[in-house]
Design an enzyme around this catalytic site. Structure first.
Site, PDB file in Angstrom:
ATOM      1  N   THR A  11       0.857  -1.197   0.000  1.00 31.07           N
ATOM      2  CA  THR A  11       0.000   0.000   0.000  1.00 31.07           C
ATOM      3  C   THR A  11       0.886   1.238   0.000  1.00 31.07           C
ATOM      4  O   THR A  11       2.010   1.198   0.473  1.00 31.07           O
ATOM      5  CB  THR A  11      -0.937   0.031   1.233  1.00 31.07           C
ATOM      6  N   LYS A  16      -2.803   3.000   6.646  1.00 28.56           N
ATOM      7  CA  LYS A  16      -3.017   1.552   6.578  1.00 28.56           C
ATOM      8  C   LYS A  16      -1.760   0.796   7.007  1.00 28.56           C
ATOM      9  O   LYS A  16      -1.842  -0.176   7.748  1.00 28.56           O
ATOM     10  CB  LYS A  16      -3.300   1.140   5.122  1.00 28.56           C
ATOM     11  N   ASP A  73      -8.304  -4.102  -0.613  1.00 22.87           N
ATOM     12  CA  ASP A  73      -9.154  -3.129  -1.288  1.00 22.87           C
ATOM     13  C   ASP A  73     -10.359  -2.905  -0.378  1.00 22.87           C
ATOM     14  O   ASP A  73     -10.821  -3.837   0.281  1.00 22.87           O
ATOM     15  CB  ASP A  73      -9.606  -3.614  -2.659  1.00 22.87           C
ATOM     16  N   LYS A 179     -12.122   3.155  16.588  1.00 19.32           N
ATOM     17  CA  LYS A 179     -12.332   2.762  15.193  1.00 19.32           C
ATOM     18  C   LYS A 179     -11.556   1.479  14.884  1.00 19.32           C
ATOM     19  O   LYS A 179     -12.075   0.577  14.222  1.00 19.32           O
ATOM     20  CB  LYS A 179     -11.908   3.889  14.241  1.00 19.32           C
ATOM     21  N   ARG A 185     -11.603  -2.801   8.326  1.00 20.21           N
ATOM     22  CA  ARG A 185     -10.184  -3.112   8.087  1.00 20.21           C
ATOM     23  C   ARG A 185      -9.606  -3.942   9.231  1.00 20.21           C
ATOM     24  O   ARG A 185      -8.892  -4.915   9.015  1.00 20.21           O
ATOM     25  CB  ARG A 185      -9.393  -1.813   7.913  1.00 20.21           C
TER      26      ARG A 185
HETATM   27  P1  ITT Z   1      -4.036   1.822  -1.504  1.00 25.08           P
HETATM   28  O1  ITT Z   1      -4.867   1.408  -2.697  1.00 25.08           O
HETATM   29  O2  ITT Z   1      -2.667   2.368  -1.841  1.00 25.08           O
HETATM   30  O3  ITT Z   1      -3.915   0.728  -0.467  1.00 25.08           O
HETATM   31  P2  ITT Z   1      -6.244   3.753  -0.973  1.00 25.08           P
HETATM   32  O4  ITT Z   1      -6.288   4.897  -0.006  1.00 25.08           O
HETATM   33  O5  ITT Z   1      -6.498   4.028  -2.415  1.00 25.08           O
HETATM   34  O6  ITT Z   1      -4.820   3.025  -0.723  1.00 25.08           O
HETATM   35  P3  ITT Z   1      -8.590   1.940  -1.005  1.00 25.08           P
HETATM   36  O7  ITT Z   1      -8.556   1.813  -2.486  1.00 25.08           O
HETATM   37  O8  ITT Z   1      -8.753   0.689  -0.206  1.00 25.08           O
HETATM   38  O9  ITT Z   1      -7.260   2.674  -0.434  1.00 25.08           O
HETATM   39  O10 ITT Z   1      -9.707   2.969  -0.506  1.00 25.08           O
HETATM   40  C1  ITT Z   1     -10.970   3.040  -1.025  1.00 25.08           C
HETATM   41  C2  ITT Z   1     -11.742   4.258  -0.565  1.00 25.08           C
HETATM   42  O11 ITT Z   1     -12.808   3.803   0.307  1.00 25.08           O
HETATM   43  C3  ITT Z   1     -10.976   5.290   0.257  1.00 25.08           C
HETATM   44  O12 ITT Z   1     -10.376   6.252  -0.567  1.00 25.08           O
HETATM   45  C4  ITT Z   1     -12.090   5.900   1.111  1.00 25.08           C
HETATM   46  O13 ITT Z   1     -12.770   6.891   0.386  1.00 25.08           O
HETATM   47  C5  ITT Z   1     -13.035   4.720   1.328  1.00 25.08           C
HETATM   48  N1  ITT Z   1     -12.696   4.085   2.629  1.00 25.08           N
HETATM   49  C6  ITT Z   1     -12.032   2.917   2.815  1.00 25.08           C
HETATM   50  N2  ITT Z   1     -11.878   2.661   4.134  1.00 25.08           N
HETATM   51  C7  ITT Z   1     -12.430   3.714   4.784  1.00 25.08           C
HETATM   52  C8  ITT Z   1     -12.570   4.060   6.145  1.00 25.08           C
HETATM   53  O14 ITT Z   1     -12.074   3.305   7.114  1.00 25.08           O
HETATM   54  N3  ITT Z   1     -13.176   5.205   6.443  1.00 25.08           N
HETATM   55  C9  ITT Z   1     -13.675   6.017   5.484  1.00 25.08           C
HETATM   56  N4  ITT Z   1     -13.572   5.779   4.185  1.00 25.08           N
HETATM   57  C10 ITT Z   1     -12.966   4.630   3.814  1.00 25.08           C
END
Ligand code: ITT
Length: 207
Positions: A11, A16, A73, A179, A185
């Site tokens: 990542t 994360k 993801d 959280k 997660r």
């Molecule tokens: P990597 O792909 O590099 O791991 P990323 O930030 O792009 O990092 P994701 O594709 O998993 O991570 O994130 C998907 C989206 O979902 C993220 O940008 C948020 O908008 C939403 N999201 C995921 N987890 C969340 C959380 O715990 N709280 C709020 N929004 C969340």
């Protein structure tokens, strides 16, 4: 030469990485990340499901690095929007949109949906892949509702509009520790940790 006891967390999101390092700290594994390995390739997230995207990322980075690789993801599924924004959560609102632009757009799309029909969930899928092509998957969910207005300043993404009825708070009103006890997660990571423990028992030293 390094053994597979090194685990690559694939990542670019420092939040994360910190959470996952903390969760895996007592396993007999050296943890590394993409920046530390000098890996700059971007793997496009073109799958239709969270699992497809997590598997795509984990298998590609395991091949590139030669290491056991952990990738995830995640996103938000809203029932009244037929599961949107889902795998498009990070891209919702188009390129250049901020977290606030995205949750405001979501509130706008939900303006006609009455309380009681605003159910939603955060989902996270973690894939663990080995360089020889084996892959295992774990999932975590967190159920809630889309609030009528944003509240709270913690967290990121859609947290200010994700309401948890049993807490009487949005996700952004929880402390980071709270959280991390209940999030999608954290739940996926607990299940993925159990898979890693089994893999270490089955193949402690070699691939
Ligand atoms: P990597 O792909 O590099 O791991 P990323 O930030 O792009 O990092 P994701 O594709 O998993 O991570 O994130 C998907 C989206 O979902 C993220 O940008 C948020 O908008 C939403 N999201 C995921 N987890 C969340 C959380 O715990 N709280 C709020 N929004 C969340």
């Amino acid at each position: 030469m390094r053994s597979h006891r090194t685990l690559l967390i694939a990542t670019h999101n420092p939040g994360k990485l910190r959470e996952y390092r903390q969760l895996l700290r007592d396993l007999p594994l050296e943890i590394t990340d993409l920046d530390a390995e000098g890996i700059t390739e971007e793997i496009p997230e073109t799958g239709k499901t969270f699992a497809e995207n997590a598997i795509q990322k984990a298998t590609a980075y395991a091949r590139i690095s030669g290491l056991w690789t952990w990738a995830d993801d995640s996103g938000l599924e809203v029932d009244a929007l037929n599961g949107e924004p889902g795998v498009r959560s990070a891209r919702f609102g188009g390129p250049g949109a901020s977290d606030e632009d995205r949750y405001r757009l979501l509130l706008q799309r939900m303006a006609h949906v009455p309380p009681g029909q605003r159910s939603a969930r955060f989902r996270c899928v973690i894939a663990i892949a080995t360089p020889d092509g084996r892959v295992e998957v774990a999932e975590g969910r967190c159920e809630g509702e889309i609030a009528l207005a944003p509240r709270g300043a913690h967290g990121f993404g859609y947290d200010p509009v994700f309401y948890l009825p049993e807490w009487g708070k949005t996700m952004a009103e929880l402390s980071p520790e709270e959280k991390n006890r209940i999030s999608h997660r954290a739940r996926a990571a607990q299940a993925a940790r159990a898979i890693l423990e089994r893999m270490l028992r089955e193949r402690p030293d070699e691939d």
